[in-house]
Motif scaffolding. Structure first.
Motif, PDB file in Angstrom:
ATOM      1  N   GLN A  29       1.075  -1.440   0.164  1.00  0.00           N
ATOM      2  CA  GLN A  29      -0.223  -0.044   0.151  1.00  0.00           C
ATOM      3  C   GLN A  29       0.822   0.967   0.233  1.00  0.00           C
ATOM      4  N   VAL A  30       2.020   1.193   0.832  1.00  0.00           N
ATOM      5  CA  VAL A  30       2.470   2.135   0.930  1.00  0.00           C
ATOM      6  C   VAL A  30       3.693   2.455  -0.952  1.00  0.00           C
ATOM      7  N   ASP A  31       3.946   1.264  -1.244  1.00  0.00           N
ATOM      8  CA  ASP A  31       4.212   1.900  -2.967  1.00  0.00           C
ATOM      9  C   ASP A  31       2.780   2.412  -3.801  1.00  0.00           C
ATOM     10  N   ILE A  32       1.702   1.657  -3.300  1.00  0.00           N
ATOM     11  CA  ILE A  32       0.844   2.033  -4.640  1.00  0.00           C
ATOM     12  C   ILE A  32       0.780   3.879  -4.190  1.00  0.00           C
ATOM     13  N   ALA A  33       0.956   4.259  -3.078  1.00  0.00           N
ATOM     14  CA  ALA A  33       0.178   5.861  -2.759  1.00  0.00           C
ATOM     15  C   ALA A  33       1.305   6.136  -3.040  1.00  0.00           C
ATOM     16  N   THR A  34       2.487   6.106  -3.443  1.00  0.00           N
ATOM     17  CA  THR A  34       3.399   6.905  -4.238  1.00  0.00           C
ATOM     18  C   THR A  34       4.045   6.416  -5.660  1.00  0.00           C
ATOM     19  N   SER A  35       2.495   5.831  -6.141  1.00  0.00           N
ATOM     20  CA  SER A  35       2.979   5.236  -7.639  1.00  0.00           C
ATOM     21  C   SER A  35       3.024   6.114  -8.145  1.00  0.00           C
ATOM     22  N   SER A  36       3.382   5.870  -9.601  1.00  0.00           N
ATOM     23  CA  SER A  36       2.659   7.407 -10.981  1.00  0.00           C
ATOM     24  C   SER A  36       1.629   7.524 -10.986  1.00  0.00           C
ATOM     25  N   THR A  37       0.077   6.029 -11.104  1.00  0.00           N
ATOM     26  CA  THR A  37      -0.863   6.736 -11.055  1.00  0.00           C
ATOM     27  C   THR A  37      -1.506   7.854  -9.842  1.00  0.00           C
ATOM     28  N   VAL A  38      -0.652   7.158  -8.828  1.00  0.00           N
ATOM     29  CA  VAL A  38      -1.733   8.309  -8.022  1.00  0.00           C
ATOM     30  C   VAL A  38      -1.288   9.762  -8.004  1.00  0.00           C
ATOM     31  N   VAL A  39      -0.335   9.911  -8.286  1.00  0.00           N
ATOM     32  CA  VAL A  39       0.629  11.258  -7.753  1.00  0.00           C
ATOM     33  C   VAL A  39       0.382  11.898  -9.263  1.00  0.00           C
ATOM     34  N   ASP A  40       0.191  11.032 -10.551  1.00  0.00           N
ATOM     35  CA  ASP A  40      -0.420  12.420 -12.022  1.00  0.00           C
ATOM     36  C   ASP A  40      -1.885  12.476 -11.252  1.00  0.00           C
ATOM     37  N   ARG A  41      -2.560  11.477 -10.890  1.00  0.00           N
ATOM     38  CA  ARG A  41      -4.005  12.090 -11.034  1.00  0.00           C
ATOM     39  C   ARG A  41      -4.281  13.330  -9.922  1.00  0.00           C
ATOM     40  N   ALA A  42      -3.047  13.038  -8.916  1.00  0.00           N
ATOM     41  CA  ALA A  42      -3.072  14.111  -7.589  1.00  0.00           C
ATOM     42  C   ALA A  42      -2.385  15.410  -8.152  1.00  0.00           C
ATOM     43  N   ALA A  43      -1.624  15.400  -9.378  1.00  0.00           N
ATOM     44  CA  ALA A  43      -1.454  16.831 -10.181  1.00  0.00           C
ATOM     45  C   ALA A  43      -1.790  17.091 -11.040  1.00  0.00           C
ATOM     46  N   ALA A  44      -3.226  16.422 -11.487  1.00  0.00           N
ATOM     47  CA  ALA A  44      -4.119  16.897 -12.702  1.00  0.00           C
ATOM     48  C   ALA A  44      -5.351  17.228 -12.077  1.00  0.00           C
ATOM     49  N   LYS A  45      -5.581  17.207 -10.613  1.00  0.00           N
ATOM     50  CA  LYS A  45      -6.011  17.534  -9.790  1.00  0.00           C
ATOM     51  C   LYS A  45      -5.913  19.057  -9.191  1.00  0.00           C
ATOM     52  N   LEU A  46      -4.572  18.996  -9.025  1.00  0.00           N
ATOM     53  CA  LEU A  46      -4.415  20.391  -8.603  1.00  0.00           C
ATOM     54  C   LEU A  46      -3.770  21.550  -9.487  1.00  0.00           C
ATOM     55  N   GLY A  47      -3.881  21.130 -10.596  1.00  0.00           N
ATOM     56  CA  GLY A  47      -3.603  21.927 -11.912  1.00  0.00           C
ATOM     57  C   GLY A  47      -2.081  23.076 -11.693  1.00  0.00           C
ATOM     58  N   TRP A  48      -0.861  22.123 -11.437  1.00  0.00           N
ATOM     59  CA  TRP A  48      -0.005  23.454 -10.914  1.00  0.00           C
ATOM     60  C   TRP A  48       1.017  23.047 -12.491  1.00  0.00           C
ATOM     61  N   THR A  49       1.001  24.601 -13.034  1.00  0.00           N
ATOM     62  CA  THR A  49       2.097  24.751 -13.691  1.00  0.00           C
ATOM     63  C   THR A  49       3.372  24.212 -13.403  1.00  0.00           C
ATOM     64  N   ASP A  50       3.956  25.284 -12.620  1.00  0.00           N
ATOM     65  CA  ASP A  50       5.277  25.115 -12.337  1.00  0.00           C
ATOM     66  C   ASP A  50       5.762  23.618 -12.021  1.00  0.00           C
ATOM     67  N   VAL A  51       4.946  23.585 -11.530  1.00  0.00           N
ATOM     68  CA  VAL A  51       5.507  21.299 -10.781  1.00  0.00           C
ATOM     69  C   VAL A  51       5.295  20.844 -12.116  1.00  0.00           C
ATOM     70  N   SER A  52       6.287  19.796 -12.899  1.00  0.00           N
ATOM     71  CA  SER A  52       5.910  18.597 -13.946  1.00  0.00           C
ATOM     72  C   SER A  52       5.519  17.528 -12.814  1.00  0.00           C
ATOM     73  N   GLY A  53       4.859  16.616 -12.806  1.00  0.00           N
ATOM     74  CA  GLY A  53       5.434  15.057 -12.294  1.00  0.00           C
ATOM     75  C   GLY A  53       5.935  14.509 -11.720  1.00  0.00           C
ATOM     76  N   ALA A  54       6.901  14.420 -13.214  1.00  0.00           N
ATOM     77  CA  ALA A  54       8.612  13.842 -12.304  1.00  0.00           C
ATOM     78  C   ALA A  54       9.278  14.233 -11.254  1.00  0.00           C
ATOM     79  N   GLU A  55       8.549  15.963 -11.348  1.00  0.00           N
ATOM     80  CA  GLU A  55       9.428  16.338  -9.558  1.00  0.00           C
ATOM     81  C   GLU A  55       8.382  15.960  -8.703  1.00  0.00           C
ATOM     82  N   LEU A  56       6.900  15.916  -8.704  1.00  0.00           N
ATOM     83  CA  LEU A  56       6.103  16.348  -7.882  1.00  0.00           C
ATOM     84  C   LEU A  56       5.997  14.741  -7.371  1.00  0.00           C
TER      85      LEU A  56
END
Length: 465
Positions: free
Chosen positions: A64-91
């Protein structure tokens, strides 16, 4: 390389004699650390906790820890936040998760402001719960996904059929109709109990229903390393590097420190050691330029690894040592003659010792006396980089006067070769060392108050060459 063991007394000597330099380097390190904190803006970290109900094994929590930091979860959070100055990889690099006690997943997000850090951790926690619920409720295996749902539909259809049959039966007019309605109700009850047990036995049902334990707390302080930590770390790092540099330099030092080593390097006999009153100003370079003033301000115009001067002696004791050296030198010579007192350039202790030897030779009886007199000396300063000794003329022989711990074997071998090139053989070696002075006591013979000359009795006065 020096074989001396690095001891606490060595570190204490560095701190005592180089404290100005160490303080300066510590300030420079603090400024470097502060500049680093300016280049890299402060970071803030907020954490949100997710509760996992049910029984979980350790390996399942790690999954579950690995799932929480997976690219799928973080990318969905990034899309929801909509920060243009931070890339998905950096996030993804700014999000971490760990398993805490009590089946709790702690999700941390780091950002450049407290508010953004709070929103990041909250959003990742929500996306993680949604993604975990989707995994628990809909497996990618079609057979596993459609089986329980199809069974539920069949049960619902059966219940409706039972209801239709019960309504179609004669409502209580005959014994057979009553028995049929009773059997149908029992069948309905059995189906409902079976479905309840099936739902309870489903592990996905047990482990679904993750909940976020409230919003993340807004951080009140910077995340490590803070500006103060970087400043202190820079000062400490530069301080330690300076101390280690001194220790390494002392360990790699190849300068000769003992009298037998010095005599062997010069290829001559040791005539003795003499004492010179310690004067710190005598160790300082004569250059008065800006660099010399800076060196003097930092305390690096004198060497730190010179040994502490020996116990206090008076002038009478020192003169006894000089007379003994002159006596041994006289015993080695077949007849009185002029000699060169060769002193390495920059060795102020040795130069003062050579001048004192000249003064002692002046007070000795003449060569025609029964004691045959001491040899006549002329002080010559030579460079250790390119040593040059005057050609043999009125002087025939060289007495090398130097202090210990200043010259390497190669440099002393160069002085010996320079003496040989000038036609002088090295007749002896005198090692000079600094001592602490004390008031003069009576010595049985008058002290020579006159300033010692660089040339002694004989034809001409001579001079340094």
């Amino acid at each position: 390389m020096s074989d001396d063991t690095i001891r606490l007394v060595t570190i204490g000597r560095i701190l005592r004699r180089r404290w100005r330099l160490l303080a300066f380097l510590a300030v420079v390190g603090a400024l470097v650390g502060y500049g680093t904190s300016v280049v890299f803006p402060p970071r803030y970290t907020a954490s949100a906790s997710v509760l996992l109900p049910g029984q979980w094994e350790e390996r399942e929590l790690l999954t579950q820890v690995d799932i929480a930091t997976s690219s799928t979860v973080v990318d969905r959070a990034a899309a929801k936040l909509g920060w243009t100055d931070v890339s998905g990889a950096e996030l993804r690099e700014r999000v971490t998760a760990e398993a805490a006690d009590g089946n709790i997943i702690k999700i941390s997000g780091t950002a450049d402001t407290p508010g953004r850090a709070q929103r990041l951790s909250d959003q990742v926690a929500q996306r993680f719960v949604a993604f975990a619920a989707r995994i628990a409720g809909g497996s990618t295996d079609s057979e596993a996904a459609t089986g329980p749902e199809a069974l539920r539909k069949k049960v619902e259809e059966t219940n409706r059929r039972i209801t239709d049959l019960a309504n179609a039966a004669d409502p209580g007019r005959t014994v057979e109709s009553v028995q049929a309605r009773t059997a149908l109700e029992k069948l309905r009850t059995s189906l409902e109990e079976a479905m309840t047990k099936l739902d309870e036995a489903d592990p996905a049902t047990d482990k679904a229903g993750m909940v976020v334990m409230g919003p993340a707390a807004r951080p009140t302080g910077e995340a490590p390393p803070t500006r103060m930590q970087l400043t202190v770390a820079g000062a400490l790092l530069f301080f330690l590097l300076a101390v280690i540099g001194h220790l390494v330099a002392a360990r790699m030092d190849r300068r000769l420190r003992t009298e037998p080593e010095i005599a062997a390097a010069l290829g001559s006999a040791l005539l003795g050691t003499v004492d010179v009153p310690d004067d710190r100003r005598a160790h300082r370079p004569e250059d008065g330029g800006p660099w010399a003033r800076i060196r003097r301000l930092l305390g690096i115009d004198t060497r730190w690894d010179t040994p502490t001067p020996l116990g206090s002696v008076d002038e009478a004791d020192r003169r006894i040592r000089y007379r003994r050296v002159c006596s041994r030198l006289r015993e080695q010579l077949p007849a009185p003659r002029r000699l060169l007192a060769v002193v390495p350039d920059g060795d102020e202790i040795a130069r003062r010792a050579a001048e004192q030897l000249v003064a002692e030779a002046e007070t000795d009886p003449s060569p025609s006396s029964p004691g045959r007199g001491y040899p006549m000396l002329r002080v010559v300063t030579v460079s250790v980089d390119r040593p040059t000794v005057p050609d043999r003329d009125t002087e025939s022989g060289a007495l090398v006067v130097l202090s210990a711990g200043r010259w390497t074997a190669e440099e002393l071998a160069g002085i010996t070769e320079a003496c040989a090139d000038g036609g002088h053989g090295v007749v002896g070696v005198v090692v000079a060392g600094p001592v602490r002075d004390r008031p003069t006591r009576s010595a049985g013979r008058p002290a020579d108050n006159a300033t010692p000359a660089l040339a002694v009795r004989g034809e001409g006065t001579g001079g340094s060459a």
